[in-house]
Write an enzyme that holds these catalytic residues in place. Structure first.
Site, PDB file in Angstrom:
ATOM      1  N   ARG A  39       0.970  -1.191  -0.002  1.00  0.00           N
ATOM      2  CA  ARG A  39      -0.123  -0.095   0.129  1.00  0.00           C
ATOM      3  C   ARG A  39       0.896   1.458   0.116  1.00  0.00           C
ATOM      4  O   ARG A  39       0.250   2.454  -0.377  1.00  0.00           O
ATOM      5  CB  ARG A  39      -1.030   0.117   1.291  1.00  0.00           C
ATOM      6  N   ASP A 140     -15.279  10.576   7.708  1.00  0.00           N
ATOM      7  CA  ASP A 140     -14.330   9.438   7.731  1.00  0.00           C
ATOM      8  C   ASP A 140     -12.790   9.934   8.411  1.00  0.00           C
ATOM      9  O   ASP A 140     -12.851  11.495   8.296  1.00  0.00           O
ATOM     10  CB  ASP A 140     -13.949   9.214   6.328  1.00  0.00           C
TER      11      ASP A 140
HETATM   12  C1  LIG Z   1     -14.470  -0.773   5.197  1.00  0.00           C
HETATM   13  S1  LIG Z   1     -14.939   0.935   5.271  1.00  0.00           S
HETATM   14  C2  LIG Z   1     -16.512   1.058   5.514  1.00  0.00           C
HETATM   15  C3  LIG Z   1     -17.372   2.008   4.909  1.00  0.00           C
HETATM   16  C4  LIG Z   1     -18.910   1.780   5.106  1.00  0.00           C
HETATM   17  N1  LIG Z   1     -19.209   2.214   6.156  1.00  0.00           N
HETATM   18  C5  LIG Z   1     -19.558   0.492   4.675  1.00  0.00           C
HETATM   19  O1  LIG Z   1     -20.003  -0.154   5.409  1.00  0.00           O
HETATM   20  O2  LIG Z   1     -19.560   0.255   3.458  1.00  0.00           O
HETATM   21  C6  LIG Z   1     -14.107   1.586   6.754  1.00  0.00           C
HETATM   22  C7  LIG Z   1     -13.673   3.243   6.852  1.00  0.00           C
HETATM   23  O3  LIG Z   1     -13.260   3.409   8.249  1.00  0.00           O
HETATM   24  C8  LIG Z   1     -12.499   4.365   8.159  1.00  0.00           C
HETATM   25  N2  LIG Z   1     -11.827   4.478   9.587  1.00  0.00           N
HETATM   26  C9  LIG Z   1     -10.886   4.020   9.778  1.00  0.00           C
HETATM   27  N3  LIG Z   1     -10.370   4.496  11.120  1.00  0.00           N
HETATM   28  C10 LIG Z   1     -11.062   5.325  11.419  1.00  0.00           C
HETATM   29  C11 LIG Z   1     -11.127   6.558  12.435  1.00  0.00           C
HETATM   30  N4  LIG Z   1     -10.394   6.146  13.623  1.00  0.00           N
HETATM   31  N5  LIG Z   1     -12.029   7.164  12.467  1.00  0.00           N
HETATM   32  C12 LIG Z   1     -13.077   7.446  11.517  1.00  0.00           C
HETATM   33  N6  LIG Z   1     -12.916   6.494  10.353  1.00  0.00           N
HETATM   34  C13 LIG Z   1     -12.034   5.727  10.285  1.00  0.00           C
HETATM   35  C14 LIG Z   1     -11.271   4.073   6.757  1.00  0.00           C
HETATM   36  O4  LIG Z   1     -10.888   5.201   6.428  1.00  0.00           O
HETATM   37  C15 LIG Z   1     -12.460   3.570   5.931  1.00  0.00           C
HETATM   38  O5  LIG Z   1     -12.862   4.317   4.994  1.00  0.00           O
END
Ligand SMILES: C[S@@+](CC[C@H](N)C(=O)[O-])C[C@H]1O[C@@H](n2cnc3c(N)ncnc32)[C@H](O)[C@@H]1O
Length: 273
Positions: A39, A140
């Protein structure tokens, strides 16, 4: 010829693990080392660096805030789809929304990634209420995905799960240089705000909500951090408000004042404050 990946020393990996954990709350386990290499490879190439030790040195430079954000963007997992886990979207439209009498109904798509979840909710809100009487926030930690979300431009292949009627109403097929893509209708794009927010921080600055979608993100955290995130989210959920988690996510303990009402659907019964 594709380049060979740069080796990542244990020392640099340990530094990246510690930095990423402190910034995002997510611990990169040792088996993620190859994933980290693949990545971040593009970042090393973009900055024309000889290897990971030089990249870590660069990240330590106080003037490199933008690069630290890019590293965070690259290491977080952003997989998402329109109308992911359709049963929850059905519950939202058929059970949650009709029960709200007070307007505007406020919805938060927390950890919204590139916006597919947020736009799916916007479409459902607009179909239920029209273009007024609701507010929707997508957030996010990654600014890169938030920019994508706010643009509302996606490849046509992303339309897979979208109900036909919804698609015709709220998506515009791209022409000429947007060929092969579609754009979320401008009337919806004006109605949604996107904001950077770290779930480990209190969410009070975002406001109070009737519905929070917090799906497919808790899985990345250890138990104490999961509890902390849930406490922040529950604190900004109105009594009677709904919390949706990813369908494969389970809670070992329900946060105070929350009741389970469906598969990964929870309802706030009384104030915790
Ligand atoms: C797998 S995606 C989920 C997207 C959507 N909620 C779904 O279910 O399709 C997880 C997201 O969590 C975000 N994320 C990870 N750590 C985080 C944090 N500490 N605070 C806010 N967002 C975070 C990542 O950047 C990513 O875009």
């Amino acid at each position: 010829m594709p380049r060979l990946p740069h080796p990542l020393s244990d020392q640099s990996f340990a530094w990246l693990q510690a930095y990423f954990e402190q910034a995002s709350g997510i611990r990169l386990r040792p088996e993620k080392k190859m994933l980290v290499i693949s990545r971040l490879q593009k970042r090393l190439e973009a900055r024309r660096l000889p290897g990971f030790d030089a990249y870590c040195a660069l990240l330590r430079d106080p003037a490199e805030e933008a690069e630290r954000q890019k590293m965070l963007d690259a290491l977080t997992t952003h997989e998402t789809y329109f109308f992911r886990e359709p049963r929850q979207h059905e519950h939202f439209a058929q059970t949650a929304l009709p029960g709200f009498k007070r307007k505007p109904v406020k919805v938060w798509s927390a950890a919204c990634s590139s916006g597919e979840e947020t736009w799916s909710l916007a479409m459902q809100l607009a179909e239920h209420f029209g273009l007024h009487g609701w507010e929707l926030t997508g957030s996010d930690i990654s600014t890169q995905v938030l920019e994508h979300a706010a643009r509302g431009l996606y490849p046509l292949e992303r339309l897979q799960n979208m109900p036909e009627r919804t698609l015709h109403r709220w998506c515009r097929k791209g022409l000429e240089r947007y060929h092969g893509q579609f754009l979320i209708a401008p009337a919806l794009r004006q109605r949604v705000r996107f904001q950077q927010h770290n779930l480990l921080e209190p969410a009070s600055a975002l406001g109070e909500f009737d519905v929070v979608f917090l799906r497919n993100v808790l899985i990345y955290f250890d138990a104490p951090r999961r509890s902390r995130i849930l406490a922040h989210v529950v604190a900004c959920l109105q009594p009677g408000g709904y919390l949706y988690l990813g369908e494969s996510e389970t809670l070992t303990a329900l946060p105070a004042g929350m009741q389970q009402t469906g598969t990964a659907v929870f309802r706030r019964t009384q104030p915790t404050k």
